[in-house]
Design a protein around this motif. Structure first.
Motif, PDB file in Angstrom:
ATOM      1  N   LYS A 140       0.845  -1.264   0.198  1.00  0.00           N
ATOM      2  CA  LYS A 140       0.090  -0.071   0.145  1.00  0.00           C
ATOM      3  C   LYS A 140       0.891   1.340  -0.039  1.00  0.00           C
ATOM      4  O   LYS A 140       2.217   1.241   0.281  1.00  0.00           O
ATOM      5  CB  LYS A 140      -0.861   0.100   1.086  1.00  0.00           C
ATOM      6  CG  LYS A 140      -0.075  -0.050   2.552  1.00  0.00           C
ATOM      7  CD  LYS A 140       0.152   1.408   3.281  1.00  0.00           C
ATOM      8  CE  LYS A 140       1.181   1.539   3.819  1.00  0.00           C
ATOM      9  NZ  LYS A 140       2.446   0.777   4.192  1.00  0.00           N
ATOM     10  N   ILE A 175       0.737   5.036   1.790  1.00  0.00           N
ATOM     11  CA  ILE A 175      -0.122   5.878   2.449  1.00  0.00           C
ATOM     12  C   ILE A 175      -0.015   7.250   1.945  1.00  0.00           C
ATOM     13  O   ILE A 175       0.946   8.069   1.680  1.00  0.00           O
ATOM     14  CB  ILE A 175       0.524   6.136   3.934  1.00  0.00           C
ATOM     15  CG1 ILE A 175       0.631   4.645   4.725  1.00  0.00           C
ATOM     16  CG2 ILE A 175      -0.217   7.070   4.756  1.00  0.00           C
ATOM     17  CD1 ILE A 175       0.882   4.530   5.963  1.00  0.00           C
ATOM     18  N   GLY A 182       8.579   1.175   3.162  1.00  0.00           N
ATOM     19  CA  GLY A 182       7.247   1.927   3.412  1.00  0.00           C
ATOM     20  C   GLY A 182       6.064   1.697   2.593  1.00  0.00           C
ATOM     21  O   GLY A 182       5.226   2.373   2.445  1.00  0.00           O
ATOM     22  N   HIS A 199       6.422  -4.707  13.722  1.00  0.00           N
ATOM     23  CA  HIS A 199       6.514  -3.128  13.936  1.00  0.00           C
ATOM     24  C   HIS A 199       6.196  -2.675  15.521  1.00  0.00           C
ATOM     25  O   HIS A 199       6.293  -1.688  15.781  1.00  0.00           O
ATOM     26  CB  HIS A 199       5.273  -2.565  13.233  1.00  0.00           C
ATOM     27  CG  HIS A 199       5.788  -2.625  11.685  1.00  0.00           C
ATOM     28  ND1 HIS A 199       6.730  -2.385  11.189  1.00  0.00           N
ATOM     29  CD2 HIS A 199       4.743  -2.875  10.554  1.00  0.00           C
ATOM     30  CE1 HIS A 199       6.725  -2.400   9.889  1.00  0.00           C
ATOM     31  NE2 HIS A 199       5.606  -2.441   9.535  1.00  0.00           N
ATOM     32  N   PRO A 222       1.899  -1.498  15.876  1.00  0.00           N
ATOM     33  CA  PRO A 222       1.222  -0.883  14.388  1.00  0.00           C
ATOM     34  C   PRO A 222      -0.213  -0.078  14.620  1.00  0.00           C
ATOM     35  O   PRO A 222      -0.855  -0.610  15.563  1.00  0.00           O
ATOM     36  CB  PRO A 222       1.174  -2.210  13.767  1.00  0.00           C
ATOM     37  CG  PRO A 222       1.291  -3.167  14.932  1.00  0.00           C
ATOM     38  CD  PRO A 222       1.703  -2.753  15.931  1.00  0.00           C
ATOM     39  N   SER A 223      -0.296   0.625  13.662  1.00  0.00           N
ATOM     40  CA  SER A 223      -1.752   1.175  13.917  1.00  0.00           C
ATOM     41  C   SER A 223      -2.932   0.283  13.219  1.00  0.00           C
ATOM     42  O   SER A 223      -3.880   0.310  13.743  1.00  0.00           O
ATOM     43  CB  SER A 223      -2.002   2.483  13.026  1.00  0.00           C
ATOM     44  OG  SER A 223      -1.513   1.990  11.619  1.00  0.00           O
ATOM     45  N   ASP A 256      -1.965  -1.105   7.622  1.00  0.00           N
ATOM     46  CA  ASP A 256      -1.126  -2.098   6.759  1.00  0.00           C
ATOM     47  C   ASP A 256      -2.314  -3.479   6.536  1.00  0.00           C
ATOM     48  O   ASP A 256      -2.336  -3.909   5.447  1.00  0.00           O
ATOM     49  CB  ASP A 256       0.305  -2.489   7.096  1.00  0.00           C
ATOM     50  CG  ASP A 256       0.971  -1.219   6.679  1.00  0.00           C
ATOM     51  OD1 ASP A 256       0.752  -0.102   6.634  1.00  0.00           O
ATOM     52  OD2 ASP A 256       2.368  -1.576   6.662  1.00  0.00           O
ATOM     53  N   THR A 303      10.583   1.103  10.158  1.00  0.00           N
ATOM     54  CA  THR A 303       9.415   1.676  10.652  1.00  0.00           C
ATOM     55  C   THR A 303       9.328   1.795  12.203  1.00  0.00           C
ATOM     56  O   THR A 303       8.775   2.601  12.825  1.00  0.00           O
ATOM     57  CB  THR A 303       8.137   0.799  10.050  1.00  0.00           C
ATOM     58  OG1 THR A 303       8.126   0.947   8.627  1.00  0.00           O
ATOM     59  CG2 THR A 303       6.821   1.505  10.688  1.00  0.00           C
ATOM     60  N   GLY A 327       6.810   4.654   6.824  1.00  0.00           N
ATOM     61  CA  GLY A 327       7.721   4.925   8.255  1.00  0.00           C
ATOM     62  C   GLY A 327       8.690   6.098   8.055  1.00  0.00           C
ATOM     63  O   GLY A 327       8.773   6.965   9.059  1.00  0.00           O
TER      64      GLY A 327
HETATM   65  O1  PMV Z   1       6.577   1.634   6.712  1.00  0.00           O
HETATM   66  P1  PMV Z   1       5.308   1.164   6.631  1.00  0.00           P
HETATM   67  O2  PMV Z   1       4.879   1.058   5.239  1.00  0.00           O
HETATM   68  O3  PMV Z   1       4.974  -0.105   7.532  1.00  0.00           O
HETATM   69  O4  PMV Z   1       3.986   2.270   7.231  1.00  0.00           O
HETATM   70  C1  PMV Z   1       4.158   2.535   8.526  1.00  0.00           C
HETATM   71  C2  PMV Z   1       3.180   3.573   8.765  1.00  0.00           C
HETATM   72  C3  PMV Z   1       3.171   4.200  10.318  1.00  0.00           C
HETATM   73  O5  PMV Z   1       1.973   4.950  10.471  1.00  0.00           O
HETATM   74  C4  PMV Z   1       4.393   4.858  10.442  1.00  0.00           C
HETATM   75  C5  PMV Z   1       3.041   2.868  11.352  1.00  0.00           C
HETATM   76  C6  PMV Z   1       1.746   2.417  11.486  1.00  0.00           C
HETATM   77  O6  PMV Z   1       1.536   1.463  12.114  1.00  0.00           O
HETATM   78  O7  PMV Z   1       0.764   2.983  10.876  1.00  0.00           O
END
Ligand code: PMV
Length: 312
Positions: free
Chosen positions: A11, A13, A99, A139, A142-143, A146, A186, A270
């Motif tokens: 994905k 963001i 990311g 992570h 994590p929120s 993902d 991240t 991240g």
């Molecule tokens: O780096 P990625 O693709 O795993 O995205 C991380 C997004 C954050 O908001 C920094 C962390 C999260 O858990 O949402």
């Protein structure tokens, strides 16, 4: 010999990384260019794993693959199956730690493949639960963004702990994704933002400003206002930089994109490496920005229309 495949993709963001961890909204889109395929093949003996950074016995895999190993063990427990007489091969069209949510996509593709191999149905709820198990190991905190997007596979307006909200949009603009070629981190970025937020009121302010910018973006999407979206992306980048998750390479690529006609540009995911995104009015502008980014160190670029049906 029986072979079964499971697929998933990463994905991007658009807005809301980091602040999403604190309950603020985020907007993300599936990114089909980041495709993960897991193949399960019948074999004899202990399960062998072949993936980007390891080939060998699954149970002897390095620490960096612990999220995946724990996920596979959990799936075997749920399916009441032994961890032998099949091998696992994972292929990815993108490098890890950029990311793009590749860890969640690897988890989803692997869960899909294993359930298919053992002829079991896999509900969205169970897939979300399984991907969340490996994301927590990979992570830390994590929120869930993902994990949610690899299950929904549609653009998402996401708030932690809330049900999926599909987010449709149709802007007369083009989105470019550029890979810095540097690994992000991240887990480290999320924990350094947490230290900042815990010790400094300014950290809390940046996080709530980021949340408000995503709320503002909803209106901008509804008004088909790509210039407004570009401005919001620039403000988001300034806040992420203030939070300490940009770096020199990302700052440079953001400046190059803006100097070459982008309406807005920011890091995505991240940060501290990984990828950046830029918004352009036309495909010709997007190609021009792409060339400039590649000439200034970007390792790869992808261009997509800013329409939800164009994304998936
Ligand atoms: O780096 P990625 O693709 O795993 O995205 C991380 C997004 C954050 O908001 C920094 C962390 C999260 O858990 O949402």
């Amino acid at each position: 010999m029986r072979t079964v495949e499971g697929k998933s993709f990463g994905k991007i963001i658009l807005l809301g990384e980091h602040s999403v961890v604190y309950g603020e909204p985020a907007i993300a889109i599936p990114f089909p260019s980041a495709l993960i395929t897991t193949k399960i093949s019948e074999s004899v003996g202990s399960c062998q794993l072949k993936c980007f950074n390891y080939t060998g016995d699954l149970m002897l895999a390095p620490e960096s693959l612990i999220g995946l190993v724990e996920l596979i063990k959990e799936i075997m427990k749920r399916l009441k199956q032994e961890l032998n007489n099949f091998d696992i091969e994972i292929e990815s069209t993108i490098p890890a730690e950029r990311g793009m949510g590749s860890s969640a996509a690897v988890a989803a593709a692997t869960a899909r493949a294993l359930y298919a191999y053992f002829d079991q149905a896999l509900s969205d709820e169970e897939l979300l639960d399984l991907v969340s198990i490996s994301e927590k190991i990979v992570h830390g905190n994590p929120s869930g963004l993902d994990a949610s997007i690899v299950v929904l596979e549609k653009p998402l307006y996401y708030i932690k702990g809330q049900a999926f909200e599909q987010f449709d949009f149709n802007l007369d603009a083009y989105l470019l994704v550029a890979d810095t070629g540097e690994k992000g981190n991240t887990k480290f970025a999320v924990s350094s933002v947490k230290d900042f937020v815990d010790r400094d009121e300014k950290g809390k302010m940046y996080v709530s400003d980021l949340g408000q910018l995503v709320i503002d973006a909803r209106k901008v999407f509804n008004d088909h206002d790509e210039i407004g979206l570009g401005n919001i992306m620039n403000k988001v980048q300034a806040n992420l930089k203030a939070l300490g998750v940009s770096n020199e390479t990302l700052d440079k690529l953001v400046s190059v994109a803006l100097a070459n006609g982008a309406l807005g540009a920011k890091l995505t995911g991240g940060g501290l490496g990984g990828c950046m995104i830029a918004l352009m009015k036309s495909e010709a502008d997007a190609k021009k920005v792409s060339q400039a980014l590649l000439a200034n160190g970007a390792k790869n670029t992808w261009i997509t229309e800013m329409k939800s049906e164009g994304v998936k």
